[in-house]
Write a protein that holds these residues in place. Structure first.
Motif, PDB file in Angstrom:
ATOM      1  N   ARG A 219       0.840  -1.213   0.000  1.00 27.00           N
ATOM      2  CA  ARG A 219       0.000   0.000   0.000  1.00 27.00           C
ATOM      3  C   ARG A 219       0.871   1.256   0.000  1.00 27.00           C
ATOM      4  N   ILE A 220       1.882   1.272   0.872  1.00 22.40           N
ATOM      5  CA  ILE A 220       2.768   2.437   0.951  1.00 22.40           C
ATOM      6  C   ILE A 220       3.483   2.638  -0.373  1.00 22.40           C
ATOM      7  N   LEU A 221       3.933   1.530  -0.980  1.00 26.69           N
ATOM      8  CA  LEU A 221       4.661   1.617  -2.244  1.00 26.69           C
ATOM      9  C   LEU A 221       3.797   2.235  -3.330  1.00 26.69           C
ATOM     10  N   ARG A 222       2.539   1.858  -3.380  1.00 23.38           N
ATOM     11  CA  ARG A 222       1.653   2.370  -4.426  1.00 23.38           C
ATOM     12  C   ARG A 222       1.353   3.852  -4.246  1.00 23.38           C
ATOM     13  N   GLU A 223       1.443   4.341  -3.013  1.00 24.02           N
ATOM     14  CA  GLU A 223       1.137   5.746  -2.745  1.00 24.02           C
ATOM     15  C   GLU A 223       2.385   6.608  -2.619  1.00 24.02           C
ATOM     16  N   ALA A 224       3.571   5.987  -2.615  1.00 24.28           N
ATOM     17  CA  ALA A 224       4.810   6.710  -2.318  1.00 24.28           C
ATOM     18  C   ALA A 224       5.197   7.638  -3.461  1.00 24.28           C
ATOM     19  N   PRO A 225       5.781   8.806  -3.146  1.00 26.69           N
ATOM     20  CA  PRO A 225       6.374   9.622  -4.208  1.00 26.69           C
ATOM     21  C   PRO A 225       7.568   8.898  -4.805  1.00 26.69           C
ATOM     22  N   GLU A 226       7.952   9.288  -6.000  1.00 24.31           N
ATOM     23  CA  GLU A 226       8.989   8.565  -6.743  1.00 24.31           C
ATOM     24  C   GLU A 226      10.277   8.433  -5.954  1.00 24.31           C
ATOM     25  N   GLU A 227      10.638   9.477  -5.194  1.00 25.28           N
ATOM     26  CA  GLU A 227      11.913   9.423  -4.471  1.00 25.28           C
ATOM     27  C   GLU A 227      11.902   8.432  -3.312  1.00 25.28           C
ATOM     28  N   ARG A 228      10.723   7.962  -2.920  1.00 26.62           N
ATOM     29  CA  ARG A 228      10.632   6.992  -1.825  1.00 26.62           C
ATOM     30  C   ARG A 228      10.494   5.555  -2.321  1.00 26.62           C
ATOM     31  N   VAL A 229      10.311   5.366  -3.626  1.00 26.93           N
ATOM     32  CA  VAL A 229      10.003   4.038  -4.157  1.00 26.93           C
ATOM     33  C   VAL A 229      11.103   3.039  -3.835  1.00 26.93           C
ATOM     34  N   ARG A 230      12.344   3.420  -4.049  1.00 28.29           N
ATOM     35  CA  ARG A 230      13.442   2.472  -3.847  1.00 28.29           C
ATOM     36  C   ARG A 230      13.526   2.026  -2.392  1.00 28.29           C
ATOM     37  N   ALA A 231      13.376   2.977  -1.456  1.00 29.35           N
ATOM     38  CA  ALA A 231      13.472   2.630  -0.039  1.00 29.35           C
ATOM     39  C   ALA A 231      12.330   1.711   0.385  1.00 29.35           C
ATOM     40  N   VAL A 232      11.110   1.999  -0.060  1.00 25.67           N
ATOM     41  CA  VAL A 232       9.962   1.167   0.320  1.00 25.67           C
ATOM     42  C   VAL A 232      10.073  -0.217  -0.323  1.00 25.67           C
ATOM     43  N   THR A 233      10.577  -0.270  -1.554  1.00 20.59           N
ATOM     44  CA  THR A 233      10.784  -1.567  -2.204  1.00 20.59           C
ATOM     45  C   THR A 233      11.766  -2.414  -1.408  1.00 20.59           C
ATOM     46  N   ASP A 234      12.843  -1.791  -0.941  1.00 19.25           N
ATOM     47  CA  ASP A 234      13.818  -2.524  -0.120  1.00 19.25           C
ATOM     48  C   ASP A 234      13.160  -3.055   1.156  1.00 19.25           C
ATOM     49  N   GLU A 235      12.283  -2.254   1.765  1.00 17.26           N
ATOM     50  CA  GLU A 235      11.605  -2.690   2.991  1.00 17.26           C
ATOM     51  C   GLU A 235      10.680  -3.869   2.702  1.00 17.26           C
ATOM     52  N   LEU A 236       9.973  -3.807   1.570  1.00 19.44           N
ATOM     53  CA  LEU A 236       9.084  -4.907   1.205  1.00 19.44           C
ATOM     54  C   LEU A 236       9.876  -6.187   0.978  1.00 19.44           C
ATOM     55  N   PHE A 237      10.942  -6.120   0.190  1.00 18.75           N
ATOM     56  CA  PHE A 237      11.669  -7.336  -0.159  1.00 18.75           C
ATOM     57  C   PHE A 237      12.597  -7.801   0.957  1.00 18.75           C
TER      58      PHE A 237
ATOM     59  N   ASP B 234      19.762  -8.072  -9.489  1.00 15.31           N
ATOM     60  CA  ASP B 234      18.978  -7.873  -8.268  1.00 15.31           C
ATOM     61  C   ASP B 234      18.294  -6.510  -8.277  1.00 15.31           C
ATOM     62  N   LEU B 235      19.082  -5.463  -8.538  1.00 17.08           N
ATOM     63  CA  LEU B 235      18.547  -4.099  -8.490  1.00 17.08           C
ATOM     64  C   LEU B 235      17.534  -3.875  -9.601  1.00 17.08           C
ATOM     65  N   SER B 236      17.835  -4.397 -10.799  1.00 18.27           N
ATOM     66  CA  SER B 236      16.912  -4.215 -11.910  1.00 18.27           C
ATOM     67  C   SER B 236      15.594  -4.937 -11.653  1.00 18.27           C
ATOM     68  N   ASN B 237      15.645  -6.183 -11.176  1.00 20.93           N
ATOM     69  CA  ASN B 237      14.412  -6.933 -10.934  1.00 20.93           C
ATOM     70  C   ASN B 237      13.599  -6.332  -9.792  1.00 20.93           C
ATOM     71  N   SER B 238      14.274  -5.799  -8.784  1.00 21.12           N
ATOM     72  CA  SER B 238      13.541  -5.115  -7.709  1.00 21.12           C
ATOM     73  C   SER B 238      12.792  -3.908  -8.265  1.00 21.12           C
ATOM     74  N   ARG B 239      13.446  -3.173  -9.167  1.00 21.40           N
ATOM     75  CA  ARG B 239      12.773  -2.038  -9.789  1.00 21.40           C
ATOM     76  C   ARG B 239      11.600  -2.509 -10.646  1.00 21.40           C
ATOM     77  N   VAL B 240      11.788  -3.597 -11.395  1.00 17.63           N
ATOM     78  CA  VAL B 240      10.709  -4.142 -12.234  1.00 17.63           C
ATOM     79  C   VAL B 240       9.505  -4.515 -11.379  1.00 17.63           C
ATOM     80  N   GLN B 241       9.768  -5.191 -10.262  1.00 21.15           N
ATOM     81  CA  GLN B 241       8.667  -5.617  -9.397  1.00 21.15           C
ATOM     82  C   GLN B 241       7.970  -4.419  -8.760  1.00 21.15           C
TER      83      GLN B 241
END
Length: 676
Positions: A321-339, A475-482
C-alpha cells in the motif's frame, strides 16, 4: 530558592535527562572515550576519523550513543546515521550527511556500517576527504576496515581503528550493578555472560524477572534459551503479534504497528516493545539487535508458525500500500523494505547474488554521453545485431535505460533497458525487434492485451563482467521491475529476457513462468519469462512467495480454445436445470472453475450472475431477458420462451444471439484474467 531549584529541574529537556541516564549507566571503553575526547577538544594530534568494529552485541551502538552525547554536550552539531537505512546510491548518504561537509566542527556518526559496507571505498576516497574544517567522523560496524586504508600512509595519522572486545570483569560487574542485578545473583550472571554487553544486558533483564540460574554457562545455546525465556513473557496475544511485526520488519514505527495490528493499542504495544532489552531505536523506528533478531524470529516461528506467516503477509500488504502511494523518491526505499521480508525465501534466493561476491553497484540515469559506452558493451557481449537494437530503443525509449556504476569509483559497468509497450503494438517495433515481436505474438495467442493495457519488458541486461549470472545488477533491476509492476495501472504481461534460458528456467521456477518462446537475434537464442499480472494479482503472487506454496498459473493460454469455450458455455446453459447432466459438461473443466469447492453449484450460480450482469450493457436488458427465459425459466422450447416475453420469434432470436455473444465474451474475459 526552592522555586528556583524546581524551575532548574524543569528546564532540563527529556533529551538532556536521557543523556545523563545513559552516561550514568555506561561503563568501560575508557580508552576510546579518551581518544574521542581529545579530538572533540581540538587536539592536533588526535585522529579526526574513528572506526570501531567488533561482533554483534559487543557494545558498538552503546558506545556510539555515548560519544554522541559527549559531542552534543560540547556544543558540536551532529549527524547520526544507521547503515540499515542508507540506500545503495552514494548520493543518499551524501544528502543525509550534508552538514558534515558544510558546517565546521560537525561530528558524523554512522552505526551498523556492515549493512552498507559497499560504500567503504567511496567513503575513504571520495567522501571523507571533503569534510568541513574541524569535522569528525565515527564509523562502527562488525567488519574491520579494508587493509588498504589502514596501510595507506596518507591515512596513518588521520584514522584511529579500534576493535571492541568484551568488558573486563570490573566493568562487567559495574554494568550489572547499574542494571540493579541482585548481589546474590552477580556471580551466576557473570558466569553466563562473561564480558559481552548484550549478554550482560539480557541476563540482567532475566534476573529482574527471577529467571537467573546459578548454573548458567556462557554458550550460544544458553543465549537462545534466555532469549526464548524473555520472549515468552508477553502479556497478551496482541503483544506477541507486535513482537512478530518487530522481528520481521526492517524497522517498526507506531504507525506501522497500527496498520498491521488493526485491533491493537499501537501506542501501548510500541511502548512495550521499546522497553525490551534487545530492542534498538532509530529514526525509522525500533528493530531487534542483529544478534537477537534471528533467534527471535526462529522462536516466534516455532511457537506459532501460521500466526507468524500471517503477520508477514499483513506487513507485505502494508508495504505494498505504501509503495503504491509513495512519491517517486521513496520508491526504492519502500521496495527494499518490502523485499526485506523475502530474504529467506528460497525461490528468490536462486535468482539473487550473494553479498560480498562482487563489487557493489548502484543504479543511475543514462545520460546522452553514455550512449556510445552502452552500445560498445552490447557489441562486445551480444554482437552487432543486438547493438543495432539497443540503438533503436535508445531512440524510442531512452528513459527506459539505466546504468549501474561501481560505488567505489563511479565507473559504469552495466546497463539495463526496461520497455513499456502499449497496445496495440507499434508496427515499427515489431518489424525491428524480433524479441518484442515474439512477446506480442505470445500475448495474442494466450491472453491478448486490451486497449489501455501494456506489456513491460526488461529487454536488455548487459553486464559484461557477469553476463547472464545472478548479480547485483540483476537484483537491483528486478527489484525495480517488481516495484513498477506493483505501482503500474493497466499492466498485462511482464517479460524478462535471458540468453542462458535453460539455466534461468530453473532459477525462475515458481517465480516467473517460462513462456516457451525462443527467438534468435544474430547467432544467439533468447528465452522469454513472463507473468500475466491480470491473471495473478501482485497480492496473490506475494502471498504464495511468503507461504512457500505452489504458485498458480502465472501465464499461458486458457484451458480450452475460444471456440471450444463458447460451445461449452452454450452446452452448460442447455443443461443448467439438470444438475447431473451439468456436472459432466465441458464447462466444468474451464480454468475459472479450478478453485471452486463445489463446481456444479458455483458454476450454475456464476452463469445466473453473469446473465444478470448483461443487463448493465447498452440494450442488454432484452438480451438478459431472452437468456433467462430460455435457460432458467423452464420454458420447454424457444417458441415458448418467446411467448413468455411477448416477443415475435424473430425479435426474440435476435436478442438471444446478442445475449449469448455478450455472455460468452464476459465469461471468456473471466477465464483469461480471473476477474469480471
Amino acid at each position: 530558592m526552592a522555586g528556583t531549584a524546581e524551575a532548574g529541574k524543569m528546564g532540563h529537556s527529556l533529551g538532556d535527562r536521557l543523556s545523563r541516564a545513559r552516561a550514568n549507566a555506561f561503563v568501560g571503553r575508557e580508552e576510546e572515550l579518551a581518544c574521542f575526547g581529545n579530538a572533540l577538544a581540538g587536539d592536533s594530534d588526535a585522529s579526526p576519523v574513528f572506526y570501531l568494529f567488533g561482533p554483534g552485541g559487543i557494545g558498538k551502538s552503546a558506545l556510539m550513543r555515548s560519544l554522541g552525547d559527549r559531542a552534543r554536550a560540547s556544543g558540536r552539531p551532529t549527524v547520526e546515521l544507521d547503515g540499515r537505512f542508507i540506500g545503495r546510491d552514494p548520493a543518499d548518504l551524501e544528502k543525509a550527511a550534508a552538514p558534515f561537509l558544510e558546517h565546521s566542527g560537525c561530528v558524523l556518526f554512522i552505526d551498523s556500517f556492515e549493512h552498507c559496507q559497499w560504500l567503504e571505498s567511496w567513503l575513504w576516497q571520495r567522501f571523507l576527504p571533503r569534510a568541513a574544517n574541524g569535522a569528525l567522523a565515527v564509523v562502527a560496524g562488525r567488519l574491520a576496515p579494508q587493509p588498504q586504508w589502514t596501510a595507506d600512509p596518507a591515512w596513518a595519522g588521520l584514522l584511529s581503528v579500534r576493535e571492541l572486545g568484551p568488558l573486563d570483569p570490573y566493568e562487567a560487574r559495574a554494568l550489572l550493578k547499574a542494571s540493579s542485578v541482585r548481589p546474590e545473583r552477580l556471580e551466576g550472571v557473570l558466569r553466563f555472560a562473561g564480558g559481552n554487553p548484550l549478554a550482560l544486558t539480557l541476563a540482567a533483564a532475566a534476573d529482574s524477572s527471577g529467571r537467573a540460574d546459578d548454573n548458567w554457562t556462557p554458550s550460544a545455546t544458553v543465549l537462545r534459551t534466555l532469549m526464548a525465556g524473555l520472549i515468552g513473557e508477553v502479556p497478551t496475544a496482541a503483544h506477541r503479534r507486535a513482537l512478530e511485526v518487530a522481528a520481521q520488519a526492517p524497522a517498526t514505527s507506531e504507525e506501522l504497528l497500527a496498520a498491521v495490528l488493526a485491533d491493537g493499542d499501537a501506542a501501548t504495544l510500541f511502548a512495550w516493545l521499546r522497553e525490551l532489552p534487545f530492542m534498538e531505536s532509530s529514526a525509522r523506528g525500533l528493530y531487534p539487535h542483529d544478534a537477537a533478531r534471528e533467534t527471535l524470529m526462529a522462536d516466534l516461528r516455532w511457537r506459532a508458525p501460521h500466526a507468524f506467516q500471517g503477520v508477514r503477509q499483513r506487513l507485505a500488504e502494508e508495504y505494498l500500500r505504501i509503495l503504491r502511494e509513495a512519491p517517486e523518491e521513496r520508491v526504492r526505499a519502500v521496495t527494499d523494505e518490502l523485499f526485506y521480508l523475502f530474504r529467506d525465501v528460497k525461490k528468490l534466493a536462486r535468482t539473487r547474488a550473494w553479498a560480498g561476491t562482487e563489487p557493489e553497484v548502484y543504479e543511475d540515469t543514462l545520460q546522452p554521453d553514455d550512449h556510445d559506452l552502452v552500445l560498445r558493451m552490447t557489441q562486445e557481449t551480444e554482437g552487432a545485431e543486438s547493438a543495432a537494437l539497443v540503438r533503436y530503443w535508445l531512440g524510442r525509449q531512452p528513459n527506459g535505460f539505466s546504468v549501474y556504476r561501481l560505488i567505489s569509483t563511479g565507473r559504469i559497468v552495466a546497463f539495463t533497458a526496461r520497455l513499456v509497450l502499449p497496445a496495440p503494438p507499434d508496427d515499427s517495433d515489431t518489424h525491428t525487434d524480433p524479441v518484442v515481436a515474439a512477446a506480442w505474438r505470445y500475448s495474442r495467442e494466450t491472453a491478448p492485451v486490451r486497449p489501455g493495457e501494456h506489456i513491460a519488458m526488461t529487454r536488455f541486461s548487459i553486464y559484461p563482467e557477469r553476463y547472464q549470472l545472478p548479480s547485483r545488477v540483476i537484483d537491483l533491476s528486478n527489484s525495480r521491475v517488481q516495484a513498477e509492476a506493483m505501482r503500474a495501472r493497466g499492466r498485462a504481461h511482464g517479460f524478462l529476457v535471458y540468453h542462458d534460458h535453460e539455466t534461468w528456467a530453473e532459477r525462475l521456477n515458481g517465480v516467473l513462468a517460462d513462456s516457451g518462446v525462443r527467438c534468435r537475434v544474430g547467432d544467439r537464442t533468447y528465452g522469454l519469462f513472463t507473468v500475466d499480472w491480470r491473471k495473478i494479482p501482485v497480492e496473490t503472487w506475494i502471498r504464495h512467495l511468503i507461504d512457500a506454496t505452489e504458485m498458480p498459473a502465472l501465464s499461458g493460454p486458457s484451458g480450452m480454445p475460444r471456440t471450444a469455450f463458447d460451445k461449452a458455455v452454450r452446452e452448460a446453459l442447455q443443461h443448467w436445470r439438470d444438475r447431473s447432466a451439468f456436472a459432466v459438461c465441458a464447462f466444468s473443466r474451464a480454468r475459472l472453475a479450478a478453485d471452486f469447492t463445489d463446481p456444479v453449484a458455483e458454476l450454475r450460480a456464476l452463469l445466473q450472475q453473469s446473465v444478470e450482469e448483461i443487463a448493465a450493457e447498452p440494450r442488454g436488458v432484452r438480451a438478459r431477458d431472452a437468456l433467462a427465459a430460455t435457460f432458467f425459466s423452464g420454458a420447454p422450447t424457444q417458441e415458448a420462451a418467446a411467448r413468455r416475453l411477448n416477443l415475435p420469434y424473430g425479435t426474440y432470436r435476435r436478442h438471444l444471439r446478442q445475449g449469448l455473444d455478450l455472455l460468452c465474451e464476459a465469461l471468456w474475459h473471466r477465464e483469461l484474467y480471473g476477474q469480471p
